[in-house]
Write an enzyme that holds these catalytic residues in place. Structure first.
Site, PDB file in Angstrom:
ATOM      1  N   ASP A 101      -4.192   5.241   6.461  1.00  0.00           N
ATOM      2  CA  ASP A 101      -4.755   6.421   7.099  1.00  0.00           C
ATOM      3  C   ASP A 101      -5.686   5.927   8.212  1.00  0.00           C
ATOM      4  O   ASP A 101      -5.222   5.567   9.283  1.00  0.00           O
ATOM      5  CB  ASP A 101      -5.475   7.218   6.009  1.00  0.00           C
ATOM      6  CG  ASP A 101      -5.948   8.576   6.456  1.00  0.00           C
ATOM      7  OD1 ASP A 101      -5.290   9.190   7.292  1.00  0.00           O
ATOM      8  OD2 ASP A 101      -7.000   9.035   5.958  1.00  0.00           O
ATOM      9  N   PHE A 138      -1.787  16.005   4.857  1.00  0.00           N
ATOM     10  CA  PHE A 138      -2.117  15.442   3.555  1.00  0.00           C
ATOM     11  C   PHE A 138      -0.867  15.466   2.677  1.00  0.00           C
ATOM     12  O   PHE A 138      -0.295  16.513   2.421  1.00  0.00           O
ATOM     13  CB  PHE A 138      -3.265  16.195   2.882  1.00  0.00           C
ATOM     14  CG  PHE A 138      -3.823  15.416   1.731  1.00  0.00           C
ATOM     15  CD1 PHE A 138      -4.773  14.428   1.938  1.00  0.00           C
ATOM     16  CD2 PHE A 138      -3.356  15.626   0.433  1.00  0.00           C
ATOM     17  CE1 PHE A 138      -5.257  13.667   0.878  1.00  0.00           C
ATOM     18  CE2 PHE A 138      -3.833  14.870  -0.634  1.00  0.00           C
ATOM     19  CZ  PHE A 138      -4.789  13.894  -0.408  1.00  0.00           C
ATOM     20  N   GLU A 187       0.830  -1.208   0.000  1.00  0.00           N
ATOM     21  CA  GLU A 187       0.000   0.000   0.000  1.00  0.00           C
ATOM     22  C   GLU A 187       0.862   1.255   0.000  1.00  0.00           C
ATOM     23  O   GLU A 187       2.012   1.235   0.451  1.00  0.00           O
ATOM     24  CB  GLU A 187      -0.870   0.018   1.265  1.00  0.00           C
ATOM     25  CG  GLU A 187      -2.334  -0.294   1.036  1.00  0.00           C
ATOM     26  CD  GLU A 187      -3.118   0.827   0.362  1.00  0.00           C
ATOM     27  OE1 GLU A 187      -2.528   1.649  -0.378  1.00  0.00           O
ATOM     28  OE2 GLU A 187      -4.341   0.887   0.555  1.00  0.00           O
ATOM     29  N   ASP A 188       0.290   2.346  -0.477  1.00  0.00           N
ATOM     30  CA  ASP A 188       0.993   3.618  -0.422  1.00  0.00           C
ATOM     31  C   ASP A 188       0.961   4.206   0.992  1.00  0.00           C
ATOM     32  O   ASP A 188       1.978   4.606   1.536  1.00  0.00           O
ATOM     33  CB  ASP A 188       0.397   4.620  -1.430  1.00  0.00           C
ATOM     34  CG  ASP A 188      -1.131   4.711  -1.361  1.00  0.00           C
ATOM     35  OD1 ASP A 188      -1.751   4.047  -0.502  1.00  0.00           O
ATOM     36  OD2 ASP A 188      -1.716   5.450  -2.182  1.00  0.00           O
ATOM     37  N   ARG A 218       1.205  12.463  -8.528  1.00  0.00           N
ATOM     38  CA  ARG A 218       1.686  11.094  -8.280  1.00  0.00           C
ATOM     39  C   ARG A 218       3.136  10.921  -8.719  1.00  0.00           C
ATOM     40  O   ARG A 218       3.875  10.118  -8.171  1.00  0.00           O
ATOM     41  CB  ARG A 218       0.835  10.080  -9.061  1.00  0.00           C
ATOM     42  CG  ARG A 218      -0.594   9.934  -8.578  1.00  0.00           C
ATOM     43  CD  ARG A 218      -1.219   8.689  -9.210  1.00  0.00           C
ATOM     44  NE  ARG A 218      -2.676   8.682  -9.141  1.00  0.00           N
ATOM     45  CZ  ARG A 218      -3.386   8.262  -8.095  1.00  0.00           C
ATOM     46  NH1 ARG A 218      -2.782   7.806  -7.030  1.00  0.00           N
ATOM     47  NH2 ARG A 218      -4.704   8.291  -8.126  1.00  0.00           N
TER      48      ARG A 218
HETATM   49  P1  IMP Z   1      -7.786   4.430   4.727  1.00  0.00           P
HETATM   50  O1  IMP Z   1      -8.811   3.397   4.401  1.00  0.00           O
HETATM   51  O2  IMP Z   1      -8.361   5.601   5.469  1.00  0.00           O
HETATM   52  O3  IMP Z   1      -6.579   3.870   5.442  1.00  0.00           O
HETATM   53  O4  IMP Z   1      -7.400   5.058   3.357  1.00  0.00           O
HETATM   54  C1  IMP Z   1      -6.209   4.896   2.761  1.00  0.00           C
HETATM   55  C2  IMP Z   1      -6.263   5.543   1.389  1.00  0.00           C
HETATM   56  O5  IMP Z   1      -6.645   6.923   1.456  1.00  0.00           O
HETATM   57  C3  IMP Z   1      -4.886   5.517   0.789  1.00  0.00           C
HETATM   58  O6  IMP Z   1      -4.651   4.326   0.088  1.00  0.00           O
HETATM   59  C4  IMP Z   1      -4.887   6.755  -0.070  1.00  0.00           C
HETATM   60  O7  IMP Z   1      -5.413   6.439  -1.347  1.00  0.00           O
HETATM   61  C5  IMP Z   1      -5.819   7.707   0.623  1.00  0.00           C
HETATM   62  N1  IMP Z   1      -5.057   8.674   1.460  1.00  0.00           N
HETATM   63  C6  IMP Z   1      -5.015   8.724   2.802  1.00  0.00           C
HETATM   64  N2  IMP Z   1      -4.219   9.712   3.241  1.00  0.00           N
HETATM   65  C7  IMP Z   1      -3.722  10.314   2.127  1.00  0.00           C
HETATM   66  C8  IMP Z   1      -2.812  11.417   1.920  1.00  0.00           C
HETATM   67  O8  IMP Z   1      -2.267  12.055   2.835  1.00  0.00           O
HETATM   68  N3  IMP Z   1      -2.549  11.728   0.615  1.00  0.00           N
HETATM   69  C9  IMP Z   1      -3.094  11.063  -0.439  1.00  0.00           C
HETATM   70  N4  IMP Z   1      -3.944  10.025  -0.289  1.00  0.00           N
HETATM   71  C10 IMP Z   1      -4.263   9.653   0.981  1.00  0.00           C
HETATM   72 MG    MG Z   2      -4.327   3.642  -1.717  1.00  0.00          MG
END
Ligand code: IMP
Ligand code: MG
Length: 176
Positions: free
Chosen positions: A101, A151, A97-98, A164
């Site tokens: 959050d 962010f 994963e990138d 990206r």
């Molecule tokens: P989660 O389900 O809240 O953990 O969401 C994770 C996803 O939200 C990541 O895979 C990203 O696509 C997006 N995301 C969360 N934080 C950021 C950020 O700071 N920048 C860009 N995308 C984010």
């Molecule tokens: Mg993602």
């Protein structure tokens, strides 16, 4: 509104940390193979760099998911937009994963992928925002960097599909 980006993690630091994780994975699975599952689109840059630094045999597959609208977001249900090409039976799977959050996406994905009988299932993320976590069942095995609740963009991460391609991780600031 203008968008400004300040560097949070530079390219050299990212490179170095990804090399360490690649070496760690190569040691942890010595004598075995790993199957990397890249979560599109953000995970692509990290996955490519990581795969190049793993010295044991690697196979890759891709999955694309999206959260349902806000009303159901708390349920943690995500929609699979593109599923994997191949089954996971008997494979040493690592989800790549990138960023994590809230953890909702991963919490759901882990449940789905566990049902496909992998030999093992681990999680690698380039970035983690631990302060934002709302689930308690997402254990990360390989983390690039823990970052504050800001962010961020770059190295696969986007804001409205932009940025990206930045070779570093930057914090996005909105200015007048
Ligand atoms: P989660 O389900 O809240 O953990 O969401 C994770 C996803 O939200 C990541 O895979 C990203 O696509 C997006 N995301 C969360 N934080 C950021 C950020 O700071 N920048 C860009 N995308 C984010
Ligand atoms: Mg993602």
């Amino acid at each position: 509104m203008a968008e400004e980006i300040s560097v949070l993690i530079n390219e050299e630091t990212l490179d170095q940390r990804i090399s360490e994780i690649g070496a760690q994975i190569s040691r942890d699975y010595e004598g075995q193979e790993v199957h990397l599952i890249c979560i599109l689109k953000g995970g692509t840059f990290f996955m490519c760099e990581l795969a190049k630094r793993i010295t044991i045999p690697v196979s890759i597959d891709f999955m694309s998911v999206s959260s349902y609208g806000n009303s159901t977001k708390s349920s943690g249900v995500v929609k699979i937009i593109k599923d994997l090409d191949k089954p996971l039976d008997g494979k040493n799977v690592i989800i790549v994963e990138d960023i994590i959050d809230t953890g909702r996406t991963l919490s759901y994905l882990i449940k789905v992928l566990k049902q496909r009988n992998p030999a093992s299932l681990r999680l690698a993320t380039m970035l983690d925002k631990p302060d934002r976590r709302v689930v308690d069942d997402v254990d990360v095995d390989y983390t690039g960097f823990e970052i504050p609740d800001e962010f961020v963009v770059g190295y696969g991460l986007d804001y409205a599909e932009k940025y990206r391609n930045l070779p570093y991780i930057g914090v996005l600031h909105m200015t007048e």
